[in-house]
Design a protein around this motif. Structure first.
Motif, PDB file in Angstrom:
ATOM      1  N   THR A  65      52.119  41.648  41.397  1.00 24.40           N
ATOM      2  CA  THR A  65      52.453  40.400  42.073  1.00 24.40           C
ATOM      3  C   THR A  65      51.796  39.202  41.395  1.00 24.40           C
ATOM      4  O   THR A  65      50.870  39.351  40.611  1.00 24.40           O
ATOM      5  CB  THR A  65      52.006  40.439  43.548  1.00 24.40           C
ATOM      6  OG1 THR A  65      50.581  40.555  43.604  1.00 24.40           O
ATOM      7  CG2 THR A  65      52.632  41.610  44.285  1.00 24.40           C
ATOM      8  N   THR A  66      52.292  38.028  41.733  1.00 24.58           N
ATOM      9  CA  THR A  66      51.694  36.792  41.243  1.00 24.58           C
ATOM     10  C   THR A  66      51.153  35.938  42.382  1.00 24.58           C
ATOM     11  O   THR A  66      50.432  34.975  42.148  1.00 24.58           O
ATOM     12  CB  THR A  66      52.727  35.953  40.461  1.00 24.58           C
ATOM     13  OG1 THR A  66      53.843  35.689  41.309  1.00 24.58           O
ATOM     14  CG2 THR A  66      53.191  36.682  39.217  1.00 24.58           C
ATOM     15  N   SER A  67      51.520  36.290  43.614  1.00 28.36           N
ATOM     16  CA  SER A  67      51.120  35.519  44.788  1.00 28.36           C
ATOM     17  C   SER A  67      50.753  36.460  45.921  1.00 28.36           C
ATOM     18  O   SER A  67      51.307  37.553  46.034  1.00 28.36           O
ATOM     19  CB  SER A  67      52.265  34.625  45.271  1.00 28.36           C
ATOM     20  OG  SER A  67      52.684  33.763  44.250  1.00 28.36           O
ATOM     21  N   SER A  89      43.265  40.082  45.292  1.00 27.89           N
ATOM     22  CA  SER A  89      44.240  39.078  44.861  1.00 27.89           C
ATOM     23  C   SER A  89      43.555  37.926  44.137  1.00 27.89           C
ATOM     24  O   SER A  89      44.029  37.452  43.099  1.00 27.89           O
ATOM     25  CB  SER A  89      45.008  38.544  46.072  1.00 27.89           C
ATOM     26  OG  SER A  89      45.730  39.579  46.696  1.00 27.89           O
ATOM     27  N   ASN A  94      45.949  35.804  41.519  1.00 27.17           N
ATOM     28  CA  ASN A  94      47.131  35.460  42.308  1.00 27.17           C
ATOM     29  C   ASN A  94      46.928  34.119  42.998  1.00 27.17           C
ATOM     30  O   ASN A  94      45.811  33.770  43.387  1.00 27.17           O
ATOM     31  CB  ASN A  94      47.379  36.508  43.408  1.00 27.17           C
ATOM     32  CG  ASN A  94      48.129  37.710  42.918  1.00 27.17           C
ATOM     33  OD1 ASN A  94      48.230  37.947  41.728  1.00 27.17           O
ATOM     34  ND2 ASN A  94      48.653  38.496  43.842  1.00 27.17           N
TER      35      ASN A  94
END
Length: 127
Positions: A65-67, A89, A94
């Protein structure tokens, strides 16, 4: 292009259906791309595992994921796994955001009281 988003939340908010309202938003769109995100949550698998396996699931879930979006319910800030997901995260880089979901009616057709910000309980967050 849609982002892959890791949703972090208190499992109780899934049972009450509040978290699912946000996570299933894409169902109201023509496809997942137009929703703007792909849900990378792992809660369906997580309930069947121990703490080491759960950490592994979270690490793998965050990895793609990026977020990360924290769905904030009344007691989300108390949940150690939510804090772990925020930390993983953050360390991964993120982008982080939180959304209060207390105004969403649950299965009981009621809303809940506003929960504390879980980012305030992360010792690494600073002031």
């Amino acid at each position: 292009m849609a982002k892959r988003v890791f949703f972090s939340f208190h499992y109780k908010d899934v049972i009450d259906f509040r978290a699912n309202v946000v996570r299933n938003h894409w169902l109201t769109k023509s496809d997942r791309e137009s929703a703007g995100f792909y849900d990378a949550s792992i809660w369906e698998e997580a309930r069947k595992t121990g703490s080491i396996a759960l950490k592994r699931l979270i690490n793998n879930g965050v990895a793609g994921t990026t977020s990360t979006c924290v769905l904030i319910g009344t007691s989300t800030y108390l949940r150690p796994w939510v804090r772990y997901e925020i930390l993983k995260s953050y360390r991964k880089g993120n982008s982080l955001c939180g959304a209060h979901i207390n105004g969403i009616k649950g299965k009981d057709k009621q809303t809940k009281t506003l929960g504390k910000n879980p980012f305030d309980t992360c010792p690494w967050a600073g002031s």
